[in-house]
Design an enzyme around this catalytic site. Structure first.
Site, mmCIF file in Angstrom:
data_model
loop_
_atom_site.group_PDB
_atom_site.id
_atom_site.type_symbol
_atom_site.label_atom_id
_atom_site.label_comp_id
_atom_site.label_asym_id
_atom_site.label_seq_id
_atom_site.Cartn_x
_atom_site.Cartn_y
_atom_site.Cartn_z
ATOM 1 N N HIS A 17 0.802 -1.300 -0.244
ATOM 2 C CA HIS A 17 -0.185 -0.240 -0.220
ATOM 3 C C HIS A 17 0.988 0.990 -0.241
ATOM 4 C CE1 HIS A 17 -3.122 -2.290 1.679
ATOM 5 N NE2 HIS A 17 -3.181 -2.285 1.002
ATOM 6 N N LYS A 41 -16.095 -7.319 3.986
ATOM 7 C CA LYS A 41 -14.896 -7.787 4.429
ATOM 8 C C LYS A 41 -15.213 -7.657 6.153
ATOM 9 C CE LYS A 41 -10.658 -6.880 1.414
ATOM 10 N NZ LYS A 41 -10.146 -6.292 0.552
HETATM 11 P P1 ADP Z 1 -10.184 -2.991 -0.427
HETATM 12 O O1 ADP Z 1 -10.859 -4.083 0.638
HETATM 13 O O2 ADP Z 1 -10.466 -1.567 -0.828
HETATM 14 O O3 ADP Z 1 -9.479 -3.831 -2.075
HETATM 15 P P2 ADP Z 1 -6.800 -3.797 0.290
HETATM 16 O O4 ADP Z 1 -6.905 -2.494 1.319
HETATM 17 O O5 ADP Z 1 -7.122 -4.741 0.141
HETATM 18 O O6 ADP Z 1 -8.772 -2.607 0.214
HETATM 19 O O7 ADP Z 1 -6.673 -2.886 -1.095
HETATM 20 C C1 ADP Z 1 -6.757 -1.025 -0.918
HETATM 21 C C2 ADP Z 1 -5.942 -1.012 -2.628
HETATM 22 O O8 ADP Z 1 -4.417 -1.288 -2.592
HETATM 23 C C3 ADP Z 1 -6.588 -2.204 -4.049
HETATM 24 O O9 ADP Z 1 -6.978 -1.277 -5.511
HETATM 25 C C4 ADP Z 1 -5.389 -3.373 -2.902
HETATM 26 O O10 ADP Z 1 -5.720 -3.698 -4.988
HETATM 27 C C5 ADP Z 1 -3.941 -2.228 -3.587
HETATM 28 N N1 ADP Z 1 -3.087 -3.463 -2.777
HETATM 29 C C6 ADP Z 1 -3.240 -4.606 -1.800
HETATM 30 N N2 ADP Z 1 -1.773 -4.648 -1.537
HETATM 31 C C7 ADP Z 1 -1.304 -3.969 -2.754
HETATM 32 C C8 ADP Z 1 0.104 -4.457 -2.972
HETATM 33 N N3 ADP Z 1 0.490 -5.454 -2.235
HETATM 34 N N4 ADP Z 1 0.825 -3.648 -4.272
HETATM 35 C C9 ADP Z 1 0.295 -2.764 -4.370
HETATM 36 N N5 ADP Z 1 -0.993 -2.529 -4.446
HETATM 37 C C10 ADP Z 1 -1.867 -3.321 -3.449
#
Ligand code: ADP
Length: 164
Positions: A17, A41
């Protein structure tokens, strides 16, 4: 001023992130990282905890603001005058869901476009759930530093291993 939003659950925020935040903050005048409610979630960390964690690890970025919202993204973006949503794409498996969400958001708010940033190859396999699992299995702190911002490692470990 071009304002972008990076929405997510951030349960907890990972280096994947943070890598997206760093890159997106260079591309826009202002980046709002918004901790949001994803109805499919059930987060381990409360919204307040996630908000504080994201704040703590993004302090050094001058044009990054951190917020929390229970609104629908398209509506939140309208309130904040943001025209771009930033999302990270890790693998093909992210694509379908992300594309669908981008189209729905633009339907509701025609001024809102989604830009995808390809995950850094270093973090392609990284997710919040993988981080939580590593902590549960007792992965050493030195190894966790490869995946999690160091400022929040102690509290994440403490919280997951000794759930309050
Ligand atoms: P959501 O429930 O909105 O998917 P997340 O926290 O799981 O929330 O992810 C937020 C965003 O960050 C999404 O676009 C996801 O694809 C991206 N993301 C999550 N992990 C990674 C990573 N390791 N590298 C790049 N982007 C990521």
């Amino acid at each position: 001023m071009n304002i972008a939003i990076y929405p997510g659950t951030f349960d907890p925020i990972t280096l994947g992130h943070l890598n997206i935040i760093k890159r997106a903050s260079r591309a826009f005048d202002k980046l709002i990282v918004c901790v949001m409610v994803n109805k499919s979630k059930t987060p381990v960390f409360s919204s307040q905890e996630r908000l504080e964690q994201v704040r703590k690890v993004t302090e050094r970025f001058e044009n990054v603001e951190v917020d929390f919202s229970e609104k629908m993204l398209a509506e939140y973006a309208r309130d904040r005058n943001a025209t771009i949503v930033v999302r990270g794409l890790r693998a093909l498996s992210d694509f379908e869901k992300e594309c669908q969400m981008a189209l729905i958001n633009r339907k509701i708010n025609p001024n809102l476009d989604t830009l995808f940033l390809a995950a850094s190859e270093k973090y392609t396999y990284l997710s919040s759930s993988a981080v939580r699992e590593m902590v549960q299995f007792g992965v050493h702190i030195d190894d966790l530093r490869e995946f999690m911002p160091r400022e929040i490692i102690d509290e994440v470990v403490e919280r997951i291993l000794h759930r309050r």
